[in-house]
Enzyme design. Structure first.
Site, mmCIF file in Angstrom:
data_model
loop_
_atom_site.group_PDB
_atom_site.id
_atom_site.type_symbol
_atom_site.label_atom_id
_atom_site.label_comp_id
_atom_site.label_asym_id
_atom_site.label_seq_id
_atom_site.Cartn_x
_atom_site.Cartn_y
_atom_site.Cartn_z
ATOM 1 N N THR A 97 0.856 -1.176 0.000
ATOM 2 C CA THR A 97 0.000 0.000 0.000
ATOM 3 C C THR A 97 0.892 1.225 0.000
ATOM 4 O O THR A 97 1.924 1.251 0.649
ATOM 5 C CB THR A 97 -0.893 -0.009 1.261
ATOM 6 N N CYS B 86 36.917 14.184 -6.161
ATOM 7 C CA CYS B 86 37.050 12.968 -6.965
ATOM 8 C C CYS B 86 38.406 12.300 -6.778
ATOM 9 O O CYS B 86 38.603 11.165 -7.199
ATOM 10 C CB CYS B 86 36.805 13.267 -8.439
#
Length: 165
Positions: free
Chosen positions: A15, A103
């Site tokens: 649900t 990075c």
């Protein structure tokens, strides 16, 4: 991906979490309500940090574009001083900063981002990256500048002592 349940003609299981959806919508509304003024305050703080570091810390230079950057981002090279030694000094003062680019975190080779900006491999090892999540107060900026200036001057004194021996 989900199995079970006969709802919606077998098209989905479970649900919908209506309360979770409503809560998320409310959280997004709160988080974005003052985003424009918050970004401006963050930019003013970042710009003050950039101005002070470049003016008061020997060898400090901003990397990247002076204006076209994220509101809470400032990256510097500080010629003649290891970025790692600066990290240690800032950490000891309770200040969390990174070296190089995100990075290249944790790598010993020069940051490809800094190299792409035309910064030499040697100078890229002196880089510090500040990522601010909220504006810095004047006392925090004073502390950052003082710690960096002291560490740069200490490093310079050591270098002079070693070369004069």
């Amino acid at each position: 991906m989900l199995h079970g349940g006969g709802q919606e003609g077998g098209a989905r299981s479970g649900t919908e979490n209506v309360a979770g959806i409503a809560g998320f919508a409310a959280a997004v509304a709160v988080a974005t309500r003052d985003i424009g003024t918050a970004a401006l305050a963050l930019m003013r703080s970042r710009d003050e940090l950039v101005e002070r570091l470049c003016a008061e810390v020997p060898g400090a230079a901003l990397t990247g574009h002076p204006d076209e950057r994220l509101p809470g981002h400032a990256s510097f090279t500080i010629a003649g001083v290891s970025g790692e030694s600066l990290l240690v000094a800032l950490d000891a003062a309770g200040l969390a900063v990174s070296s190089g680019s995100a990075c290249a975190a944790g790598k010993s080779e020069p940051s490809p981002v800094l190299l792409a900006l035309g910064i030499s491999p040697e100078l890229s090892h002196t880089a510090l990256r500040f990522t601010l999540s909220e504006p810095l107060g004047p006392e925090s900026i004073d502390r950052i500048v003082e710690v960096l200036r002291s560490e740069v001057l200490r490093s310079e004194r050591q270098r002079i002592a070693v070369t004069s021996v």
